[in-house]
Design a protein around this motif. Structure first.
Motif, PDB file in Angstrom:
ATOM      1  N   LYS A 227      -5.370  17.804 -13.965  1.00 39.56           N
ATOM      2  CA  LYS A 227      -4.397  18.057 -12.632  1.00 39.56           C
ATOM      3  C   LYS A 227      -3.962  16.294 -12.504  1.00 39.56           C
ATOM      4  N   GLU A 228      -4.536  15.844 -12.932  1.00 38.48           N
ATOM      5  CA  GLU A 228      -3.556  14.257 -12.506  1.00 38.48           C
ATOM      6  C   GLU A 228      -2.620  13.811 -13.196  1.00 38.48           C
ATOM      7  N   ARG A 229      -2.662  14.814 -14.627  1.00 46.23           N
ATOM      8  CA  ARG A 229      -1.312  14.551 -15.567  1.00 46.23           C
ATOM      9  C   ARG A 229       0.199  15.652 -15.508  1.00 46.23           C
ATOM     10  N   ALA A 230      -0.799  16.901 -14.662  1.00 53.17           N
ATOM     11  CA  ALA A 230       0.440  17.809 -14.524  1.00 53.17           C
ATOM     12  C   ALA A 230       1.222  16.678 -13.246  1.00 53.17           C
TER      13      ALA A 230
ATOM     14  N   ASN B 288       2.229  13.804 -13.528  1.00 56.20           N
ATOM     15  CA  ASN B 288       2.850  12.598 -14.070  1.00 56.20           C
ATOM     16  C   ASN B 288       3.567  12.549 -14.779  1.00 56.20           C
ATOM     17  N   PHE B 289       4.279  11.493 -16.073  1.00 56.49           N
ATOM     18  CA  PHE B 289       4.977  11.694 -16.721  1.00 56.49           C
ATOM     19  C   PHE B 289       4.227  10.961 -18.333  1.00 56.49           C
ATOM     20  N   LYS B 290       3.205  10.268 -17.491  1.00 54.98           N
ATOM     21  CA  LYS B 290       2.475   9.757 -18.450  1.00 54.98           C
ATOM     22  C   LYS B 290       2.157  10.630 -19.696  1.00 54.98           C
ATOM     23  N   GLU B 291       1.787   9.604 -20.689  1.00 56.97           N
ATOM     24  CA  GLU B 291       1.088  10.407 -22.131  1.00 56.97           C
ATOM     25  C   GLU B 291      -0.311  10.892 -21.630  1.00 56.97           C
ATOM     26  N   VAL B 292      -0.255  12.355 -22.324  1.00 55.09           N
ATOM     27  CA  VAL B 292      -1.429  13.090 -22.113  1.00 55.09           C
ATOM     28  C   VAL B 292      -2.706  13.018 -22.737  1.00 55.09           C
ATOM     29  N   ALA B 293      -2.359  12.209 -24.284  1.00 58.42           N
ATOM     30  CA  ALA B 293      -3.743  12.530 -25.071  1.00 58.42           C
ATOM     31  C   ALA B 293      -3.605  11.362 -25.482  1.00 58.42           C
ATOM     32  N   LEU B 294      -4.869   9.958 -25.073  1.00 58.05           N
ATOM     33  CA  LEU B 294      -4.910   8.888 -25.364  1.00 58.05           C
ATOM     34  C   LEU B 294      -5.240   8.084 -26.113  1.00 58.05           C
ATOM     35  N   GLY B 295      -5.757   9.107 -27.257  1.00 53.47           N
ATOM     36  CA  GLY B 295      -5.994   7.990 -28.846  1.00 53.47           C
ATOM     37  C   GLY B 295      -7.219   7.526 -29.018  1.00 53.47           C
ATOM     38  N   TYR B 296      -7.584   6.827 -30.032  1.00 56.41           N
ATOM     39  CA  TYR B 296      -8.640   6.582 -30.251  1.00 56.41           C
ATOM     40  C   TYR B 296      -9.309   5.506 -29.987  1.00 56.41           C
TER      41      TYR B 296
ATOM     42  N   ALA C  16       9.243  22.441 -21.730  1.00 58.55           N
ATOM     43  CA  ALA C  16      10.297  22.486 -20.854  1.00 58.55           C
ATOM     44  C   ALA C  16       9.317  22.645 -18.954  1.00 58.55           C
ATOM     45  N   ALA C  17       8.607  23.742 -19.848  1.00 58.26           N
ATOM     46  CA  ALA C  17       7.878  24.029 -18.408  1.00 58.26           C
ATOM     47  C   ALA C  17       6.273  22.853 -18.162  1.00 58.26           C
ATOM     48  N   ARG C  18       6.395  22.239 -18.469  1.00 59.53           N
ATOM     49  CA  ARG C  18       4.681  21.646 -18.540  1.00 59.53           C
ATOM     50  C   ARG C  18       6.862  19.907 -17.699  1.00 59.53           C
ATOM     51  N   CYS C  19       6.965  20.171 -18.388  1.00 59.77           N
ATOM     52  CA  CYS C  19       8.114  18.742 -17.423  1.00 59.77           C
ATOM     53  C   CYS C  19       8.376  19.450 -15.512  1.00 59.77           C
ATOM     54  N   ALA C  20       8.499  21.070 -15.779  1.00 58.42           N
ATOM     55  CA  ALA C  20       9.320  21.974 -14.653  1.00 58.42           C
ATOM     56  C   ALA C  20       7.813  21.072 -13.603  1.00 58.42           C
ATOM     57  N   LYS C  21       6.187  21.526 -14.237  1.00 56.75           N
ATOM     58  CA  LYS C  21       5.375  21.410 -13.566  1.00 56.75           C
ATOM     59  C   LYS C  21       5.158  20.066 -13.447  1.00 56.75           C
ATOM     60  N   ARG C  22       5.355  18.823 -14.148  1.00 66.38           N
ATOM     61  CA  ARG C  22       5.128  17.378 -13.335  1.00 66.38           C
ATOM     62  C   ARG C  22       6.262  17.742 -11.926  1.00 66.38           C
ATOM     63  N   MET C  23       7.724  17.899 -12.832  1.00 66.50           N
ATOM     64  CA  MET C  23       8.942  17.561 -11.094  1.00 66.50           C
ATOM     65  C   MET C  23       8.719  18.069  -9.840  1.00 66.50           C
ATOM     66  N   GLY C  24       7.199  18.834 -10.107  1.00 67.22           N
ATOM     67  CA  GLY C  24       6.749  19.242  -8.743  1.00 67.22           C
ATOM     68  C   GLY C  24       6.747  20.688  -8.512  1.00 67.22           C
ATOM     69  N   ALA C  25       7.537  22.008  -9.317  1.00 64.84           N
ATOM     70  CA  ALA C  25       7.171  23.101  -9.436  1.00 64.84           C
ATOM     71  C   ALA C  25       6.135  23.347  -8.527  1.00 64.84           C
ATOM     72  N   GLU C  26       5.324  24.267  -8.345  1.00 64.40           N
ATOM     73  CA  GLU C  26       4.541  24.703  -7.954  1.00 64.40           C
ATOM     74  C   GLU C  26       4.568  26.323  -8.814  1.00 64.40           C
ATOM     75  N   ASN C  27       5.315  27.127  -9.278  1.00 60.43           N
ATOM     76  CA  ASN C  27       4.712  28.567  -9.646  1.00 60.43           C
ATOM     77  C   ASN C  27       5.787  28.024 -11.031  1.00 60.43           C
ATOM     78  N   VAL C  28       5.339  27.701 -12.153  1.00 59.98           N
ATOM     79  CA  VAL C  28       5.877  27.639 -13.683  1.00 59.98           C
ATOM     80  C   VAL C  28       5.679  28.730 -13.835  1.00 59.98           C
ATOM     81  N   TYR C  29       6.648  29.700 -14.729  1.00 58.41           N
ATOM     82  CA  TYR C  29       6.470  30.690 -15.315  1.00 58.41           C
ATOM     83  C   TYR C  29       6.916  30.486 -17.220  1.00 58.41           C
TER      84      TYR C  29
END
Lengths: 282, 462
Positions: free
Chosen positions: B17-20, B22-30, B296-309
């Motif tokens: 929920k948080e990451r959707a 922001n543009f920060k890295e999703v996987a945080l690494g070991y 592209a879809a995940r970028c659109a979500k992060r740019m504030g789109a409510e519905n991304v198909y």
């Protein structure tokens, strides 16, 4: 970094810059353009190559201050540098075999039409140049235009200098008076290029327009600058920017050109100082 | 004793929920302890099946042995012997179909997390002063590399190590190719791409940006006038395909290349701090089922789109995107409309997108690609209300090089024709990556760059 070698103010909002870019100067031809980026947070904008000097490596651009980036560019002085300057891009204009041409420029388009007129003259064509401005204060490069043409017609919308009316009015009169051209080149606002193309269509005169689409990379990788020409999708950056004016869907081009109007105003609003009206670089 | 846990050591991730937002890295690494734990799952097999699964043949058991000993910088040096971009590969390689697919531990349970370990080692080296790579003394021969994507950078790095004077020519203002303009920040941080390419430049590679080869300079001029003995073409497949359906030129319809270039390369997600705008409305349809569509879809979500198909004409089984990306997209709330195809886009009187008409599909007989061919289900038309459409149905090679290089043979669809060593129809001209294969993966491009570098070395050593 690309150093600004020369800066000249042509009219209140129009500036000329010569930029040190030898690899662009070496290959540039009339009709081609460059993409530039002022600084690290900047956007990429396309500008037509107005002139070039293969010996000194200088490439001349002329721009009108219409928004954030061009206003910021206008604040730079000789000796300052641009972050990025890439070109020459696009297809050069083809003028082989043209005998009598009319070169028509509107507003800033006059500066872009100038190298075309020069190139046509070098090809041995007789050139009529028709240039138009909103009013007398905006007239620029009159001596250069005169030198590049056999006949020069200057029009102003309000009649404050030259003849009153639009460039298309001048062309209409010339055509109605029986003037014959084998090529008309129209460069300027999309609406002007549309009117000129509609005017020459019944005469069957080959009409070339230079399309100023929104661009990002300018090398054909995104399709931002696409437009419909003869029913087919073309990319202005690699297939143009010159196109057959009788084939271009100008209404679509007008709509696409207005796509970011809201964002452009927002960007400019944030960067203009409310006290002095100057552009801040931050 | 090896760690016989059947599962990979988990890698921490940002909450969905948080990451959707922001543009920060999703996987945080070991962290170090996790890396040691995962490394101890490796059996250090004698026959090393994992290495054969890696297109650049990273010495996997060797580097993992060094990780086990806590010698992370040694492990990094070991990887760098064969891989110029480990921080990139550890993140974006489809390990599940390469090194990890062949891992013995994967027969019963999950394979060793080779990608995660590679990523850990590269990140550790960047944070703790990486060991300088060794290069041979200059042999005085110049090689030009066209394009600074994964293929070009790998080829340049390998040749520099062998003593060649290498110059990379890049058309954009930032190197990296798809690593910079295509793959989003939240999967591959751009700072890391910059540092990894800088690492290659430290081997003595010169990088010239803003150079569009084919416009500024031709291949023949590079060889005849500028003294380059050989050339590697790694120009990728950057020409976007459109669907040729009505309404595709409406305002608000983007190619994925344009959408992602604005967001990633030009940082439109920081507009108006940066100057490049992008229009993302309330509802966005992304057409396609590959990794680019997911990005592209995940970028659109992060740019504030409510519905991304995601609108994809086949079913989930045929999706070319990595499982992990599809999973991440789902977690972030992307709405998958599978077995659907757009047929027309409509706009308002000002030319802005208002909706897209789609049809439902059924799967018929397998086609030439071996995937079942989608067929339109009669009477299944429906409309999605969207204000942005992103077309992510593929790309092909840019025609600029082939149009300005006489004698360079290409396939009908634009791919440059090469032999098994990357040699083109022109003497001393080599090519690799997407420019040859069409759009594929980062690691395959790197493998092709490596093979061509070896072939160029052999040719110029004669």
């Amino acid at each position: 970094m690309y150093r600004i070698l020369k800066k000249r103010t042509l009219s209140p909002n129009v500036k000329l810059m010569a930029v040190d870019a030898p690899h662009v100067a070496k290959k540039a031809l009339a009709g081609q353009f460059i993409m530039l980026r002022v600084d690290e947070t900047g956007e990429r904008i396309p500008l037509t190559i107005a002139d070039y000097d293969r010996q000194t490596g200088a490439v001349t651009i002329i721009f009108q201050e219409v928004g954030k980036t061009t206003k910021l560019l206008g604040t730079l002085e000789e000796g300052d540098s641009l972050a990025d300057f890439v070109g020459p891009l696009g297809v050069p204009s083809h003028f082989e075999g043209v005998k009598h041409a009319a070169v028509i420029g509107g507003g800033l388009g006059t500066a872009i039409a100038y190298p075309q007129a020069k190139a046509l003259k070098e090809h041995g064509a007789k050139v009529d140049m028709i240039v138009g401005f909103r009013n007398r204060e905006l007239i620029m490069l009159e001596d250069e235009f005169a030198a590049a043409s056999d006949r020069l017609y200057v029009a102003t919308d309000d009649g404050s200098n030259g003849r009153k009316g639009f460039v298309s009015d001048v062309l209409r009169e010339l055509l109605e008076a029986g003037e014959t051209y084998d090529l008309v080149v129209a460069i300027g606002p999309v609406m002007m290029m549309k009117v000129v193309s509609d005017l020459t269509r019944p005469y069957g005169i080959r009409t070339v327009v230079s399309m100023n689409s929104i661009m990002v990379d300018g090398t054909g990788m995104c399709g931002c600058c696409r437009l419909t020409v003869g029913g087919e999708t073309k990319f202005a950056c690699v297939d143009g920017p010159d196109f057959d004016g009788h084939q271009v869907d100008f209404d679509e081009a007008l709509r696409r050109g207005a796509m970011y109007r809201k964002e452009e105003a927002e960007s400019l609003g944030r960067h203009v100082c409310r006290l002095t009206g100057e552009v801040r670089n931050a | 004793m090896p760690n016989m846990n059947l599962k990979k050591t988990a890698m921490p991730e940002q909450d969905a929920k948080e990451r959707a937002a922001n543009f920060k890295e999703v996987a945080l690494g070991y962290e170090e302890a996790m890396a040691l734990e995962e490394a101890s799952r490796c059996l250090n097999c004698k026959h090393q099946p994992c290495v054969a699964g890696c297109p650049v043949n990273v010495q996997i058991p060797e580097f993992i042995e060094l990780v086990k000993k806590g010698d992370f910088l040694g492990a990094y040096a070991k990887i760098r012997e064969t891989n110029s971009l480990p921080a990139v590969c550890g993140r974006v390689c489809p390990q599940e179909t390469q090194c990890e697919e062949r891992c013995v531990r994967g027969i019963k349970g999950e394979p060793v997390g080779i990608g995660r370990l590679e990523r850990f080692v590269a990140d550790y080296a960047m944070a703790h002063g990486e060991a300088p790579a060794r290069t041979a003394p200059s042999n005085g021969k110049k090689v030009a590399v066209i394009g600074s994507g994964p293929a070009g950078v790998t080829c340049a790095g390998d040749l520099a190590k062998l003593g060649y004077e290498v110059t990379i020519f890049e058309a954009l203002h930032t190197p990296g190719g798809v690593l910079s303009y295509g793959i989003p920040e939240f999967r591959l941080p751009k700072e890391l791409v910059r540092r990894e390419i800088e690492g290659v430049c430290k081997l003595g590679v010169e990088l010239k940006t803003n150079m569009v080869v084919g416009k500024c300079v031709s291949l023949d001029e590079l060889m005849q006038e500028e003294g380059y003995s050989a050339i590697f073409i790694g120009t990728g497949a950057g020409l976007p395909s459109f669907m040729r359906i009505p309404g595709e030129n409406l305002s608000g319809v983007y190619s994925a290349n344009e959408f992602l270039t604005r967001i990633n390369l030009m940082k439109a997600y920081q507009f108006p701090e940066t100057d490049t705008p992008v229009r993302v409305g309330k509802s966005v349809a992304v057409v396609g089922g590959g990794n680019v569509a997911m990005d592209a879809a995940r970028c659109a979500k992060r740019m504030g789109a409510e519905n991304v198909y995601i609108v994809y004409r086949r079913s989930e089984a045929e999706m070319p995107a990595r499982r992990e990306e599809v999973h991440h997209a789902r977690e972030e709330g992307i709405d998958f409309r599978l077995l659907c195809n757009p047929v027309a886009i409509h706009g308002d009187e000002k030319g802005f997108v208002t909706c897209v008409d789609c049809v439902e599909m059924e799967l018929g007989e397998p086609d030439a690609s071996g995937r079942r061919r989608p067929v339109v289900k009669p009477g299944s038309e429906f409309t999605l209300q969207v204000d942005t459409v992103v077309i992510a149905i593929g790309t092909s090679p840019n025609p600029l090089i082939r149009n300005t290089t006489p004698g360079l043979k290409t396939e009908k669809w634009g791919g440059i024709i090469v032999d098994e060593h990357g040699k083109t129809s022109r003497e001393y001209v080599y090519a690799g990556g997407d420019a040859v294969s069409g759009a594929a993966t980062v690691i395959l491009a790197m493998g092709a760059g490596k093979i061509a570098a070896a072939a160029i070395h052999e040719k110029l050593s004669k």
